[in-house]
Design a protein around this motif. Sequence first.
Motif, mmCIF file in Angstrom:
data_model
loop_
_atom_site.group_PDB
_atom_site.id
_atom_site.type_symbol
_atom_site.label_atom_id
_atom_site.label_comp_id
_atom_site.label_asym_id
_atom_site.label_seq_id
_atom_site.Cartn_x
_atom_site.Cartn_y
_atom_site.Cartn_z
ATOM 1 N N ALA A 105 43.970 17.577 36.496
ATOM 2 C CA ALA A 105 43.726 16.596 37.549
ATOM 3 C C ALA A 105 42.327 16.782 38.131
ATOM 4 N N GLU A 106 41.758 15.689 38.613
ATOM 5 C CA GLU A 106 40.441 15.742 39.241
ATOM 6 C C GLU A 106 40.516 16.598 40.499
ATOM 7 N N LYS A 107 39.506 17.445 40.680
ATOM 8 C CA LYS A 107 39.478 18.322 41.850
ATOM 9 C C LYS A 107 38.401 17.865 42.824
ATOM 10 N N ASN A 108 38.658 18.149 44.085
ATOM 11 C CA ASN A 108 37.735 17.806 45.155
ATOM 12 C C ASN A 108 37.446 19.051 45.981
ATOM 13 N N TRP A 109 36.337 18.995 46.722
ATOM 14 C CA TRP A 109 36.021 20.058 47.669
ATOM 15 C C TRP A 109 36.710 19.757 48.991
ATOM 16 N N TYR A 110 37.262 20.791 49.619
ATOM 17 C CA TYR A 110 37.886 20.668 50.928
ATOM 18 C C TYR A 110 37.357 21.774 51.829
ATOM 19 N N LEU A 111 37.197 21.440 53.084
ATOM 20 C CA LEU A 111 36.866 22.415 54.109
ATOM 21 C C LEU A 111 38.087 22.513 55.001
ATOM 22 N N VAL A 112 38.679 23.707 55.088
ATOM 23 C CA VAL A 112 39.895 23.929 55.866
ATOM 24 C C VAL A 112 39.546 24.809 57.054
ATOM 25 N N CYS A 113 39.831 24.300 58.253
ATOM 26 C CA CYS A 113 39.549 25.017 59.500
ATOM 27 C C CYS A 113 40.845 25.101 60.301
ATOM 28 N N TYR A 114 41.088 26.240 60.890
ATOM 29 C CA TYR A 114 42.309 26.385 61.674
ATOM 30 C C TYR A 114 42.074 27.237 62.906
ATOM 31 N N ASP A 115 42.857 26.950 63.931
ATOM 32 C CA ASP A 115 42.827 27.693 65.188
ATOM 33 C C ASP A 115 44.271 28.067 65.485
ATOM 34 N N ILE A 116 44.586 29.314 65.240
ATOM 35 C CA ILE A 116 45.969 29.786 65.377
ATOM 36 C C ILE A 116 45.987 30.856 66.456
ATOM 37 N N ARG A 117 46.824 30.671 67.441
ATOM 38 C CA ARG A 117 46.790 31.501 68.640
ATOM 39 C C ARG A 117 47.564 32.810 68.536
ATOM 40 N N LEU A 121 40.202 22.029 44.919
ATOM 41 C CA LEU A 121 41.574 21.829 44.476
ATOM 42 C C LEU A 121 41.825 20.372 44.109
ATOM 43 N N SER A 122 42.897 20.156 43.361
ATOM 44 C CA SER A 122 43.346 18.786 43.108
ATOM 45 C C SER A 122 44.041 18.277 44.372
ATOM 46 N N LYS A 123 44.219 16.984 44.440
ATOM 47 C CA LYS A 123 44.894 16.387 45.602
ATOM 48 C C LYS A 123 46.306 16.942 45.745
ATOM 49 N N ALA A 124 47.010 17.096 44.633
ATOM 50 C CA ALA A 124 48.380 17.621 44.670
ATOM 51 C C ALA A 124 48.401 19.074 45.156
ATOM 52 N N GLN A 125 47.441 19.882 44.680
ATOM 53 C CA GLN A 125 47.369 21.273 45.131
ATOM 54 C C GLN A 125 47.077 21.351 46.623
ATOM 55 N N MET A 126 46.190 20.480 47.100
ATOM 56 C CA MET A 126 45.849 20.488 48.524
ATOM 57 C C MET A 126 47.033 20.061 49.369
ATOM 58 N N GLU A 127 47.756 19.046 48.935
ATOM 59 C CA GLU A 127 48.930 18.580 49.682
ATOM 60 C C GLU A 127 50.011 19.656 49.742
ATOM 61 N N GLU A 128 50.233 20.349 48.630
ATOM 62 C CA GLU A 128 51.232 21.421 48.622
ATOM 63 C C GLU A 128 50.812 22.545 49.569
ATOM 64 N N ASP A 146 46.186 24.553 65.610
ATOM 65 C CA ASP A 146 45.465 23.395 65.091
ATOM 66 C C ASP A 146 45.037 23.645 63.649
ATOM 67 N N LEU A 147 45.066 22.584 62.852
ATOM 68 C CA LEU A 147 44.632 22.623 61.466
ATOM 69 C C LEU A 147 43.808 21.375 61.197
ATOM 70 N N MET A 148 42.629 21.560 60.617
ATOM 71 C CA MET A 148 41.787 20.433 60.218
ATOM 72 C C MET A 148 41.386 20.634 58.761
ATOM 73 N N ILE A 149 41.542 19.566 57.974
ATOM 74 C CA ILE A 149 41.169 19.598 56.564
ATOM 75 C C ILE A 149 40.217 18.441 56.310
ATOM 76 N N PHE A 150 39.037 18.747 55.795
ATOM 77 C CA PHE A 150 38.043 17.741 55.484
ATOM 78 C C PHE A 150 37.892 17.654 53.970
ATOM 79 N N ARG A 151 38.034 16.467 53.427
ATOM 80 C CA ARG A 151 37.733 16.259 52.008
ATOM 81 C C ARG A 151 36.271 15.848 51.931
#
Length: 97
Positions: free
Chosen positions: A3-15, A43-50, A64-69
């Motif tokens: 599957a086609e893969k994309n770059w993602y930036l994952v940021c989280y703030d967990i207390r 990751l692929s879109k499916a891998q990111m969603e999982e 908080d969780l933020m994911i940027f494609r």
Amino acid sequence: MGAEKNWYLVCYDIREQKRWRRVFKKLKGRGDWLQYSIFRLHLSKAQMEELRWQIEGILAEEDDLMIFRLCHGCAHRVVDSKEEHEWKKAPPSFDIL
């Protein structure tokens, strides 16, 4: 062919430290750890969603969780002061047999 893969930036703030550690372990090894709570993943879109589904199962309402494609061009314009000035090029999304 994969599957086609994309770059993602994952940021989280967990207390709470225990939840933070669980999320960190989910992300470690799947991408580059850039800062305390920021990863970049290819990751692929499916891998990111999982992965998103797994992380959201760990989070509490106060977290908080933020994911940027990122598009291909944007991914190569991001500067990471810990490494090179550009992200490494993505491996091809196909295999030659």
